[in-house]
Design a protein around this motif. Structure first.
Motif, PDB file in Angstrom:
ATOM      1  N   VAL A  66      23.560  83.049-128.510  1.00  0.00           N
ATOM      2  CA  VAL A  66      24.859  83.096-127.831  1.00  0.00           C
ATOM      3  C   VAL A  66      25.236  84.542-127.521  1.00  0.00           C
ATOM      4  O   VAL A  66      25.685  84.866-126.416  1.00  0.00           O
ATOM      5  CB  VAL A  66      25.946  82.429-128.702  1.00  0.00           C
ATOM      6  CG1 VAL A  66      27.324  82.616-128.071  1.00  0.00           C
ATOM      7  CG2 VAL A  66      25.653  80.946-128.874  1.00  0.00           C
ATOM      8  N   GLU A  67      25.042  85.426-128.506  1.00  0.00           N
ATOM      9  CA  GLU A  67      25.393  86.833-128.305  1.00  0.00           C
ATOM     10  C   GLU A  67      24.553  87.458-127.197  1.00  0.00           C
ATOM     11  O   GLU A  67      25.039  88.292-126.427  1.00  0.00           O
ATOM     12  CB  GLU A  67      25.209  87.598-129.614  1.00  0.00           C
ATOM     13  CG  GLU A  67      26.226  87.219-130.687  1.00  0.00           C
ATOM     14  CD  GLU A  67      26.000  87.969-131.983  1.00  0.00           C
ATOM     15  OE1 GLU A  67      24.954  88.655-132.096  1.00  0.00           O
ATOM     16  OE2 GLU A  67      26.853  87.868-132.883  1.00  0.00           O
ATOM     17  N   SER A  68      23.287  87.055-127.108  1.00  0.00           N
ATOM     18  CA  SER A  68      22.416  87.587-126.060  1.00  0.00           C
ATOM     19  C   SER A  68      22.920  87.190-124.674  1.00  0.00           C
ATOM     20  O   SER A  68      22.936  88.011-123.747  1.00  0.00           O
ATOM     21  CB  SER A  68      20.986  87.076-126.272  1.00  0.00           C
ATOM     22  OG  SER A  68      20.142  87.494-125.225  1.00  0.00           O
ATOM     23  N   LYS A  69      23.354  85.937-124.537  1.00  0.00           N
ATOM     24  CA  LYS A  69      23.884  85.487-123.252  1.00  0.00           C
ATOM     25  C   LYS A  69      25.151  86.250-122.886  1.00  0.00           C
ATOM     26  O   LYS A  69      25.345  86.642-121.733  1.00  0.00           O
ATOM     27  CB  LYS A  69      24.173  83.987-123.303  1.00  0.00           C
ATOM     28  CG  LYS A  69      22.925  83.117-123.405  1.00  0.00           C
ATOM     29  CD  LYS A  69      23.291  81.649-123.489  1.00  0.00           C
ATOM     30  CE  LYS A  69      22.048  80.778-123.622  1.00  0.00           C
ATOM     31  NZ  LYS A  69      22.389  79.337-123.764  1.00  0.00           N
ATOM     32  N   VAL A  70      26.012  86.448-123.884  1.00  0.00           N
ATOM     33  CA  VAL A  70      27.257  87.182-123.631  1.00  0.00           C
ATOM     34  C   VAL A  70      26.949  88.628-123.256  1.00  0.00           C
ATOM     35  O   VAL A  70      27.575  89.191-122.349  1.00  0.00           O
ATOM     36  CB  VAL A  70      28.172  87.126-124.874  1.00  0.00           C
ATOM     37  CG1 VAL A  70      29.409  87.996-124.666  1.00  0.00           C
ATOM     38  CG2 VAL A  70      28.592  85.691-125.157  1.00  0.00           C
ATOM     39  N   ALA A  71      25.979  89.237-123.942  1.00  0.00           N
ATOM     40  CA  ALA A  71      25.607  90.620-123.636  1.00  0.00           C
ATOM     41  C   ALA A  71      25.110  90.740-122.197  1.00  0.00           C
ATOM     42  O   ALA A  71      25.420  91.712-121.497  1.00  0.00           O
ATOM     43  CB  ALA A  71      24.535  91.094-124.610  1.00  0.00           C
ATOM     44  N   THR A  72      24.350  89.751-121.752  1.00  0.00           N
ATOM     45  CA  THR A  72      23.851  89.753-120.372  1.00  0.00           C
ATOM     46  C   THR A  72      25.007  89.684-119.382  1.00  0.00           C
ATOM     47  O   THR A  72      25.026  90.384-118.363  1.00  0.00           O
ATOM     48  CB  THR A  72      22.902  88.563-120.148  1.00  0.00           C
ATOM     49  OG1 THR A  72      21.813  88.647-121.066  1.00  0.00           O
ATOM     50  CG2 THR A  72      22.371  88.560-118.724  1.00  0.00           C
ATOM     51  N   ILE A  73      25.990  88.836-119.698  1.00  0.00           N
ATOM     52  CA  ILE A  73      27.152  88.692-118.821  1.00  0.00           C
ATOM     53  C   ILE A  73      27.951  89.994-118.772  1.00  0.00           C
ATOM     54  O   ILE A  73      28.386  90.444-117.709  1.00  0.00           O
ATOM     55  CB  ILE A  73      28.047  87.535-119.305  1.00  0.00           C
ATOM     56  CG1 ILE A  73      27.310  86.201-119.130  1.00  0.00           C
ATOM     57  CG2 ILE A  73      29.369  87.512-118.544  1.00  0.00           C
ATOM     58  CD1 ILE A  73      28.034  85.019-119.735  1.00  0.00           C
ATOM     59  N   LEU A  74      28.132  90.623-119.943  1.00  0.00           N
ATOM     60  CA  LEU A  74      28.888  91.872-119.995  1.00  0.00           C
ATOM     61  C   LEU A  74      28.165  92.985-119.245  1.00  0.00           C
ATOM     62  O   LEU A  74      28.798  93.825-118.597  1.00  0.00           O
ATOM     63  CB  LEU A  74      29.113  92.280-121.453  1.00  0.00           C
ATOM     64  CG  LEU A  74      30.016  91.365-122.289  1.00  0.00           C
ATOM     65  CD1 LEU A  74      30.108  91.865-123.718  1.00  0.00           C
ATOM     66  CD2 LEU A  74      31.404  91.259-121.672  1.00  0.00           C
ATOM     67  N   THR A  75      26.846  92.993-119.338  1.00  0.00           N
ATOM     68  CA  THR A  75      26.062  94.009-118.631  1.00  0.00           C
ATOM     69  C   THR A  75      26.210  93.853-117.119  1.00  0.00           C
ATOM     70  O   THR A  75      26.353  94.828-116.383  1.00  0.00           O
ATOM     71  CB  THR A  75      24.575  93.906-119.012  1.00  0.00           C
ATOM     72  OG1 THR A  75      24.446  94.074-120.425  1.00  0.00           O
ATOM     73  CG2 THR A  75      23.762  94.968-118.299  1.00  0.00           C
ATOM     74  N   ALA A  76      26.191  92.592-116.678  1.00  0.00           N
ATOM     75  CA  ALA A  76      26.351  92.331-115.243  1.00  0.00           C
ATOM     76  C   ALA A  76      27.770  92.619-114.783  1.00  0.00           C
ATOM     77  O   ALA A  76      28.007  92.911-113.606  1.00  0.00           O
ATOM     78  CB  ALA A  76      25.982  90.885-114.938  1.00  0.00           C
TER      79      ALA A  76
END
Length: 325
Positions: free
Chosen positions: A103-113
């Motif tokens: 879950v954290e990895s998906k959120v990190a990807t969203i924040l990066t984008a």
């Protein structure tokens, strides 16, 4: 129905709260709390959409109410709900470290984008999934009357309890044994799921779609046993029993209705209903046992890997090793 609604809403709401809680905790940990409002926006939209799905589903069911196909639709809902509950029991609720990291990895990807819309959509989808499943379950336990299930005290209490537990988990100072809650609710969900399956089998037999290996001399589907004298499954059955025998059953039909709705109780089940009920529970038990064994094997492997790494570190003269003279 209140007890069923409570267990379902508690479990589904808890699943959603855990996922959203992981997202918010991660955002707070990396100092990006400005995204919180977009997470809650997605959650709010998902709740509204879930009510919309419930309304549309109720309209569709009401349209079938005056048609001969209503029973077929109810059977389909029961079978689908059994499948969803089985999936939930076997594969959901495993809020382990690997899942949290995913879950954290998906959120990190969203924040990066840097996409606000992506964050809203992500929060929306993880919450909507639980909402749609709840609608399906309510349609099954309410016999198509979703509104009654939504308005029951059980549904409200389930959401409140899940919210309180979620708050304690993410805001409180003490660690909450959430695994025990999932295990306890899983036991009841297993019984509810088995009950829905048995009710579907019974309806299929009533409609003549499913036969039986055991029939009476008159060609009727035979009963494995008949304990209507102990507890009829419906007040109407109680009235018929009193009329025919002049005696009252040991436990009245109002209690029987509760157990029929909650556990799929029948005072005169067919062979197929008995086999479906106990066979389902047996297979589910086997599935849970294999899942737990798989988890234990993975834990042992991780421990062995850790021990091997520590041994290699010591052998290589890592920190803390005594040097020979």
């Amino acid at each position: 129905m209140n007890m069923q609604a409570f267990l379902i809403t508690f479990r589904e709401a808890m699943e959603a709260i855990l996922i959203v809680g992981v997202i918010l905790t991660y955002i707070r940990k990396i100092g990006e709390t400005r995204w919180n409002k977009w997470v809650w926006t997605g959650v709010g939209l998902a709740i509204a959409a879930s009510y919309g799905v419930a309304l549309l589903f109720q309209v569709a069911l009401s349209g079938y109410e005056s048609m001969s196909n209503q029973n077929y639709l109810r059977i389909g809902i029961m079978l689908i709900s059994t499948g969803l509950l089985t999936h939930m029991i076997l594969f959901m609720g495993k809020q382990n470290r690997a899942y949290q990291q995913s879950v954290e990895s998906k959120v990190a990807t969203i924040l990066t984008a840097g996409g606000v819309l992506n964050m809203i959509v992500h929060s929306f989808l993880v919450t909507l999934r639980e909402g749609v499943e709840t609608v399906f379950f309510f349609a099954a336990i309410g016999g198509g009357d979703i509104q009654s299930a939504l308005a029951s005290w059980g549904a409200l209490l389930g959401v409140v309890c899940a919210g309180v537990l979620g708050f304690v988990m993410f805001k409180g100072a003490k660690r909450v044994p959430i695994g025990k809650f999932f295990k306890a609710t899983s036991v009841f969900l297993m019984l509810i799921s088995a009950g829905l399956l048995v009710q579907a089998v019974g309806m299929l037999q009533d409609l003549g779609i499913l036969g039986s290996v055991y029939r009476t001399a008159g060609g009727q589907i035979g009963e494995v046993y008949n304990i209507v004298a102990f507890m009829p499954e419906h007040p109407n059955d109680e009235m018929h029993y009193i009329r025919d025998t002049g005696h009252h059953p040991l436990i009245n039909g109002q209690v029987g209705v509760f157990f029929k709705a909650f556990l799929g109780y029948s005072h005169n089940p067919s062979v197929e209903e008995v086999v479906a009920y106990w066979g389902y529970l047996f297979l589910l038990f086997i599935g849970l046992s294999r899942r737990n064994q798989g988890g234990a094997v993975r834990t042992d492997r991780a421990a062995d890997s850790g021990a091997a790494a520590e041994g290699a570190r010591v052998a290589g003269g890592g920190p803390g090793q005594r040097q020979g003279a």
